[in-house]
Design an enzyme around this catalytic site. Structure first.
Site, PDB file in Angstrom:
ATOM      1  N   LYS A 102       0.851  -1.197   0.000  1.00 21.34           N
ATOM      2  CA  LYS A 102       0.000   0.000   0.000  1.00 21.34           C
ATOM      3  C   LYS A 102       0.885   1.244   0.000  1.00 21.34           C
ATOM      4  O   LYS A 102       1.890   1.291   0.724  1.00 21.34           O
ATOM      5  CB  LYS A 102      -0.916  -0.024   1.228  1.00 21.34           C
ATOM      6  CG  LYS A 102      -1.973   1.075   1.233  1.00 21.34           C
ATOM      7  CD  LYS A 102      -2.885   0.956   2.454  1.00 21.34           C
ATOM      8  CE  LYS A 102      -3.942   2.057   2.477  1.00 21.34           C
ATOM      9  NZ  LYS A 102      -4.813   1.965   3.673  1.00 21.34           N
ATOM     10  N   SER A 177      -9.700   2.457   2.784  1.00 22.78           N
ATOM     11  CA  SER A 177      -8.837   3.154   1.860  1.00 22.78           C
ATOM     12  C   SER A 177      -7.895   2.230   1.077  1.00 22.78           C
ATOM     13  O   SER A 177      -7.361   2.624   0.062  1.00 22.78           O
ATOM     14  CB  SER A 177      -7.977   4.169   2.618  1.00 22.78           C
ATOM     15  OG  SER A 177      -7.108   3.503   3.535  1.00 22.78           O
ATOM     16  N   SER A 201      -9.713   0.042   6.940  1.00 24.27           N
ATOM     17  CA  SER A 201      -9.158   0.086   5.581  1.00 24.27           C
ATOM     18  C   SER A 201      -8.508  -1.192   5.080  1.00 24.27           C
ATOM     19  O   SER A 201      -8.183  -1.296   3.896  1.00 24.27           O
ATOM     20  CB  SER A 201      -8.147   1.222   5.471  1.00 24.27           C
ATOM     21  OG  SER A 201      -8.833   2.441   5.447  1.00 24.27           O
TER      22      SER A 201
HETATM   23  N1  GLN Z   1     -12.922   4.599   6.015  1.00 31.31           N
HETATM   24  C1  GLN Z   1     -12.317   5.058   7.222  1.00 31.31           C
HETATM   25  C2  GLN Z   1     -11.966   6.519   7.106  1.00 31.31           C
HETATM   26  O1  GLN Z   1     -12.307   7.100   6.143  1.00 31.31           O
HETATM   27  C3  GLN Z   1     -11.148   4.215   7.556  1.00 31.31           C
HETATM   28  C4  GLN Z   1      -9.864   4.648   6.969  1.00 31.31           C
HETATM   29  C5  GLN Z   1      -8.712   3.775   7.328  1.00 31.31           C
HETATM   30  O2  GLN Z   1      -8.847   2.723   7.962  1.00 31.31           O
HETATM   31  N2  GLN Z   1      -7.549   4.237   6.941  1.00 31.31           N
HETATM   32  O3  GLN Z   1     -11.375   7.092   7.960  1.00 31.31           O
END
Ligand code: GLN
Length: 530
Positions: A102, A177, A201
């Protein structure tokens, strides 16, 4: 049989695009299977790497899982592994197995953007500890994967470099994400990937792509070199097609790191051993009443409850538990996360990294910083910086940030109370299957609500796993089931995940991804959208 008719399985469906039938077989193997063949000398790391690079070349123009592909570097590294293995050197079993990283993790000599324009062109001078450990094990990084900018989002649509598509349905999101890592694994571009999970994410992308994703206990995997979103919530973890593969990668990356002051000093048990011993007989599994609600899509709920029945048949005991404060977790998270993010992102100031925008005619240092941040950050990042700065401002601090911290403590207490009654908790990983690209882009609240089941684990620091549970009958899209365990009990999650996977594979006659629409037909060999 909980899956609809498979339209021909991937195995044996023909060419991967390389023109080499052996290569099309190689991309379908799990990391464990590749490792066995590499160790036995039946295949070379160069062949394995080339097969996956060919696959990326064939499908990634459409899927767009990767932001950077490290062709030459990967082949050079693979040749080195082959040479060392041939020389009789004792290598790690994963040596020669491809990996995707990532783009939130720093990679020495390889671009790292965190999905943001503000870091465009930045090449870090050091590797994140998690990355370094995979390199030391001889794994072959094929490139960096797409993500929502600075990991803010649930769809990968907030990437400054365009969205990733879900390999199951190219008009749908791959989650976020870490949508790039999940899509790369689901599209057979790579058997393993690294992700980061601050509020879901790793787990939510796994849920919508039919893959396995784990957020380890906070502090289990070093955050050194992970570009911080919210430092008290961030955790690095594996994405894979099987629970065993995730365990293999987990064992490589977990463990104390003096470069991360929140890294736990624990000696961790082997997750691979936990997978091999997998057994749920006598295990008490708690269903969180508050997350088993009518707002869950019917097919997600169906597969969730079927999975629980199957676990019960295998000897687990299912009980309902209450977690009364979970319903406030999202509100607390969306104050704590922006507060920490607004502070963490202050370092992107045009002086030390990436982009620098000078206003016409020059400008003061402050004006250059303002122009750079205006041009370099996307709208979701700006929204959270503004929200977080406001929540931390004097006069509002106690009302917002202080209250959110109190809710965080209550969520932690809910977990403590629940784990007095049960060994693990189970929830649907997310309330719906993959939604359409664009569907929630103008409605941040509905995007945030997708994280309702994943966020509590981050607030409490406990580990969570998402395992494929089948396809939703109404749309044929993947559904994941999430298990949560007390802090430091990551091995327990591998055990229950592997036991469920074994039982489901027996039902399905193979892995869920083998039932995906034939990717080589769905995605034309030349690339391009269906
Ligand atoms: N979807 C969540 C957010 O927007 C989680 C993001 C993440 O785990 N990096 O913060």
């Amino acid at each position: 049989m909980s899956c609809p008719e498979a339209s021909g399985t991937l195995a044996g469906s023909g060419d991967s695009g390389s023109g080499n039938p052996a290569a099309s077989e190689l991309i379908r193997l799990t990391a464990a299977e590749l490792s066995a063949q590499l160790v036995a000398g039946e295949v070379s790391a160069v062949d394995v790497t080339q097969a996956h690079l060919d696959r990326i070349n064939t499908v990634d123009g459409t899927v767009h899982a990767f932001l950077h592909i490290a062709h030459e570097r990967a082949l050079t590294a693979a040749a080195d592994i082959d040479r060392r293995r041939a020389a009789g050197e004792k290598l790690h079993p994963l040596a020669g197995v491809p990996l995707a990283i990532k783009d939130v993790l720093t990679t020495r000599g390889m671009p790292t953007t965190a999905g943001s324009r503000i870091l465009e062109g930045w090449i870090p001078p050091y590797d994140a500890t998690s990355v370094r450990r995979t390199l030391d094990a001889g794994m072959i990084p094929l490139g960096k994967t797409n993500m929502d900018e600075f990991a803010m989002g649930s769809s990968t649509e907030h990437s400054a470099y365009g969205p990733t598509r879900n390999p199951w349905d190219l008009d749908r999101i791959p989650g976020g994400s870490g949508g790039g890592s999940a899509a790369a694994v689901a599209a057979f571009e790579v058997p393993l990937a690294l992700g980061s999970d601050t509020g879901g994410s790793i787990r939510q992308p796994a849920h919508v792509t039919g893959t396995v994703g784990i957020k380890p206990t906070y502090g289990a995997v070093s955050r050194y070199g992970a570009i911080a979103l919210a430092s008290s919530l961030d955790q690095i973890g594996p994405v894979s097609r099987t629970v065993l593969d995730a365990a293999l990668l987990h064992d490589v990356i977990a463990g104390h790191d003096p470069h991360d002051s929140t890294s736990l000093p624990d000696a961790w048990p082997s997750m691979v051993e936990a997978v091999r011993r997998a057994d749920v007989a006598g295990l008490r599994i708690g269903i969180v009443r508050q997350l088993d609600s009518s707002s869950v899509q019917s097919g997600v709920s169906t597969r969730f409850h079927e999975a629980l029945v199957l676990l019960e048949k295998n000897g687990a005991q299912i009980v309902e538990v209450d977690a009364p404060h979970f319903e406030h977790a999202i509100a607390a998270y969306y104050l704590i996360l922006p507060a920490e993010a607004s502070s963490n992102l202050a370092k992107f100031d045009s002086v030390r990294f990436g982009l620098r925008v000078t206003p016409p005619g020059g400008g003061t240092v402050e004006q250059v910083m303002a122009a750079t941040r205006e041009a370099g950050f996307g709208s979701e990042v700006k929204r959270r910086i503004i929200l977080g700065t406001y929540a931390l401002s004097s006069g509002y601090y106690d009302a917002y940030y202080g209250s959110a911290q109190k809710v965080r403590t209550l969520v932690q207490r809910d977990f403590t109370a629940a784990f007095e009654k049960v060994d693990v908790l189970a929830t649907p990983t997310a309330p719906t299957t993959a939604f359409k690209l664009g569907e929630k882009l103008d409605d941040p609240m509905s995007m945030y609500l997708n994280d309702v089941a994943t966020i509590p684990a981050n607030l409490a620091g406990v580990p969570g796993i998402s395992v494929p549970a089948g396809l939703a009958p109404e749309d044929g899209l993947p559904v994941g089931i999430q298990f949560l365990a007390p802090a430091r009990e990551d091995a327990r999650l591998y055990g229950v995940g592997a036991a469920l996977e074994r039982a489901l594979h027996a039902q399905w006659g193979g892995p869920l991804l083998a039932q995906a629409p034939d990717l080589t037909r769905m995605i034309p060999l030349e690339g391009g959208h269906r």
